[in-house]
Motif scaffolding. Structure first.
Motif, short mmCIF file in Angstrom:
data_model
loop_
_atom_site.label_atom_id
_atom_site.label_comp_id
_atom_site.label_asym_id
_atom_site.label_seq_id
_atom_site.Cartn_x
_atom_site.Cartn_y
_atom_site.Cartn_z
N VAL A 215 15.60 4.97 3.75
CA VAL A 215 14.87 5.24 2.49
C VAL A 215 13.54 6.17 2.94
N THR B 56 10.20 6.87 2.94
CA THR B 56 8.84 6.58 2.91
C THR B 56 8.04 6.82 4.16
N LYS C 214 15.26 -7.47 12.67
CA LYS C 214 15.74 -7.44 11.34
C LYS C 214 17.26 -8.71 11.38
N SER D 226 0.74 -1.25 -0.19
CA SER D 226 -0.01 0.18 0.16
C SER D 226 0.78 1.26 0.09
N SER D 227 2.24 0.99 0.19
CA SER D 227 3.08 2.30 0.30
C SER D 227 4.55 1.69 0.15
N ILE E 81 8.47 1.11 -0.27
CA ILE E 81 9.03 0.11 -0.97
C ILE E 81 8.34 -0.88 -1.75
N ASN F 179 8.16 -7.96 2.11
CA ASN F 179 8.35 -6.49 2.49
C ASN F 179 7.71 -6.02 3.54
N LYS G 129 6.24 7.92 9.95
CA LYS G 129 5.37 7.28 10.91
C LYS G 129 6.45 7.18 12.13
N GLY H 241 19.77 1.25 3.32
CA GLY H 241 19.99 2.15 4.63
C GLY H 241 18.60 2.89 4.63
N ASP I 18 -2.63 -10.40 5.24
CA ASP I 18 -2.10 -9.68 6.42
C ASP I 18 -0.87 -10.55 6.78
N ALA I 19 0.36 -10.12 6.75
CA ALA I 19 1.32 -10.87 7.30
C ALA I 19 1.22 -11.51 8.74
N PHE J 232 7.28 4.92 6.37
CA PHE J 232 8.00 4.26 7.55
C PHE J 232 8.89 5.24 8.16
N TYR K 292 13.94 -2.88 16.72
CA TYR K 292 13.88 -3.03 15.49
C TYR K 292 14.99 -3.74 14.71
P1 NAD Z 1 6.17 1.73 4.57
O1 NAD Z 1 5.47 1.95 6.07
O2 NAD Z 1 5.58 2.75 3.51
O3 NAD Z 1 5.86 0.31 4.07
C1 NAD Z 1 5.48 -0.96 4.94
C2 NAD Z 1 4.19 -1.53 4.39
O4 NAD Z 1 3.78 -2.64 5.24
C3 NAD Z 1 2.78 -0.77 4.70
O5 NAD Z 1 2.23 -0.48 3.34
C4 NAD Z 1 2.41 -1.32 5.89
O6 NAD Z 1 0.74 -1.18 5.57
C5 NAD Z 1 2.67 -2.74 5.51
N1 NAD Z 1 2.22 -3.81 6.77
C6 NAD Z 1 2.51 -3.50 7.99
N2 NAD Z 1 2.10 -4.49 8.76
C7 NAD Z 1 1.43 -5.37 7.73
C8 NAD Z 1 0.89 -6.79 7.83
N3 NAD Z 1 0.79 -7.13 9.03
N4 NAD Z 1 0.56 -7.32 6.82
C9 NAD Z 1 0.58 -6.96 5.40
N5 NAD Z 1 1.04 -5.54 5.38
C10 NAD Z 1 1.72 -4.89 6.58
O7 NAD Z 1 7.57 1.82 4.69
P2 NAD Z 1 8.67 0.73 3.84
O8 NAD Z 1 9.99 1.80 4.24
O9 NAD Z 1 8.26 0.91 2.46
O10 NAD Z 1 9.04 -0.31 4.35
C11 NAD Z 1 9.16 -1.51 3.94
C12 NAD Z 1 10.13 -2.58 4.35
O11 NAD Z 1 11.41 -2.02 4.10
C13 NAD Z 1 9.98 -2.68 5.79
O12 NAD Z 1 10.20 -4.40 5.94
C14 NAD Z 1 11.29 -1.85 6.50
O13 NAD Z 1 11.81 -2.48 7.69
C15 NAD Z 1 12.25 -1.86 5.53
N6 NAD Z 1 13.17 -0.83 5.36
C16 NAD Z 1 12.93 0.39 5.40
C17 NAD Z 1 13.58 1.47 5.66
C18 NAD Z 1 13.52 2.61 5.45
O14 NAD Z 1 14.12 3.51 5.99
N7 NAD Z 1 12.22 3.12 5.15
C19 NAD Z 1 14.99 0.94 5.73
C20 NAD Z 1 15.58 -0.44 5.60
C21 NAD Z 1 14.62 -1.14 5.46
#
Ligand code: NAD
Length: 307
Positions: A186, A188, A157, A11-12, A14, A88, A193, A184, A63-64, A190, A153
């Motif tokens: 990103v 978003t 990971k 939904s958002s 990555i 993801n 929030k 690193g 839903d994960a 994330f 967190y």
């Molecule tokens: P994001 O919040 O935009 O995306 C995360 C998505 O996961 C959201 O769409 C959320 O609704 C979904 N989600 C959460 N719980 C869920 C569930 N139970 N079932 C299904 N979907 C669920 O953030 P993002 O940055 O796109 O994060 C994606 C991945 O990348 C995550 O695993 C995050 O740990 C990882 N990551 C992010 C960053 C960063 O800096 N943004 C850096 C390294 C890794």
């Protein structure tokens, strides 16, 4: 032939970028099953998918945190076939440990770690039977190096990394590839929030000094880091597609080269003193060292951008 790729958390951020990028592949190599927990939030993905919607990309609920939701989604696919799983979906959490509830920590692990375990349990037996498949997991640089105020967190990971590192060996026996993508920062939802929660966090559970370190050192610096070194979700998606199409995909892929020295530091010293001292000094001793590091990283980024 085309490969079916199931992506979670679309939904958002990555996940959305990966799903859209795969669906719009010029060579039409993929059929994308873009999943999200709440289908009410499909708007931005539909927009990003454009013409590919309902052609090379379909949106499904997943839903994960729910085994039945995962099973229902996989059962709805022809032959239950998932060639590539992109795990993801994930949550973030920052702040002093004393200010976080065990329930919130469990919720984070339920998504970041058990979400992966549930999905792999569902798709691995079929992949083994077909003797093919690729499990791609959105980890983080914090899956290899813990960072200040990211205790829980980072732990989640690390769990993901240990799980995949172990699994990769038996998976390979069945011709199944495993890749941990390690971004690193990103930019978003994330990040938004996590900072929003941090600003409104009740810091009364911790001492004044810790609260001050969090508010006055950690938050401003990490915001600076996101603003200066942060990648776009599209950049991470591009690299994820490269990993998926790689004939010999790596077990680990860092998306931001600026973080590679951090990993090198860790592996250079098995006692762990080197990274610990470096992070300690960077945080508490030398503002100047920290700013010099930032300046150097900026420079590297500019050079890197020209390649
Ligand atoms: P994001 O919040 O935009 O995306 C995360 C998505 O996961 C959201 O769409 C959320 O609704 C979904 N989600 C959460 N719980 C869920 C569930 N139970 N079932 C299904 N979907 C669920 O953030 P993002 O940055 O796109 O994060 C994606 C991945 O990348 C995550 O695993 C995050 O740990 C990882 N990551 C992010 C960053 C960063 O800096 N943004 C850096 C390294 C890794």
């Amino acid at each position: 032939g085309t490969r079916r790729v199931l992506v979670t958390g679309c939904s958002s951020g990555i996940g959305l970028a990966v799903a859209a990028r795969l669906a719009k592949d010029e060579l039409r190599r993929f059929k994308v099953v873009a999943t999200m927990r709440d289908l009410g939030k499909r708007g931005p993905l539909e927009k990003a998918a454009g013409d590919s919607l309902n052609k090379t990309l379909e949106i499904k609920q997943l839903d994960a945190c729910s085994e039945s939701s995962i099973r229902e989604c996989v059962n709805s696919l022809p032959d239950r076939r998932v060639d590539v799983l992109v795990n993801n979906a994930g949550l973030g959490m920052i702040g002093p440990l004393e200010c976080q509830s065990i329930d919130a920590m469990k919720e984070l692990f339920d998504t970041n770690f058990f979400g992966l375990a549930r999905l792999v349990k569902e798709v691995l037996p079929d992949m083994k039977r077909r003797q093919s498949g690729h499990i791609v997991v959105m980890s983080s640089v914090m899956g290899t190096q813990g960072l200040l105020f990211n205790d829980v967190y980072s732990a989640s990971k690390f769990a993901v990394e240990g799980f995949c590192e172990s699994l990769a060996v038996q998976a390979l026996k069945f011709n199944i590839k495993t890749t941990l993508v390690e971004p690193g920062p990103v930019v978003t939802e994330f990040e938004r929030k996590v900072y929003e929660d941090a600003e409104s966090m009740d810091l009364s559970g911790t001492d004044k000094e810790t609260a001050k370190i969090f508010r006055e050192i950690y938050l401003p610096y990490s915001k600076k880091i996101f603003a200066s070194l942060g990648q776009t979700p599209e950049e991470v998606a591009e690299q994820t597609v490269k990993v998926i199409t790689d004939k010999e995909p790596p077990l680990r892929h860092q998306t931001n080269r600026l973080y590679m020295p951090m990993t090198a530091l860790k592996h250079a010293d098995p006692t762990g003193r080197l990274p610990l001292d470096s992070f300690y000094k960077m945080t508490f001793k030398h503002d100047k060292v920290f700013n010099a590091t930032l300046a150097m990283l900026h420079l590297l980024k500019r050079i890197g951008g020209k390649k």
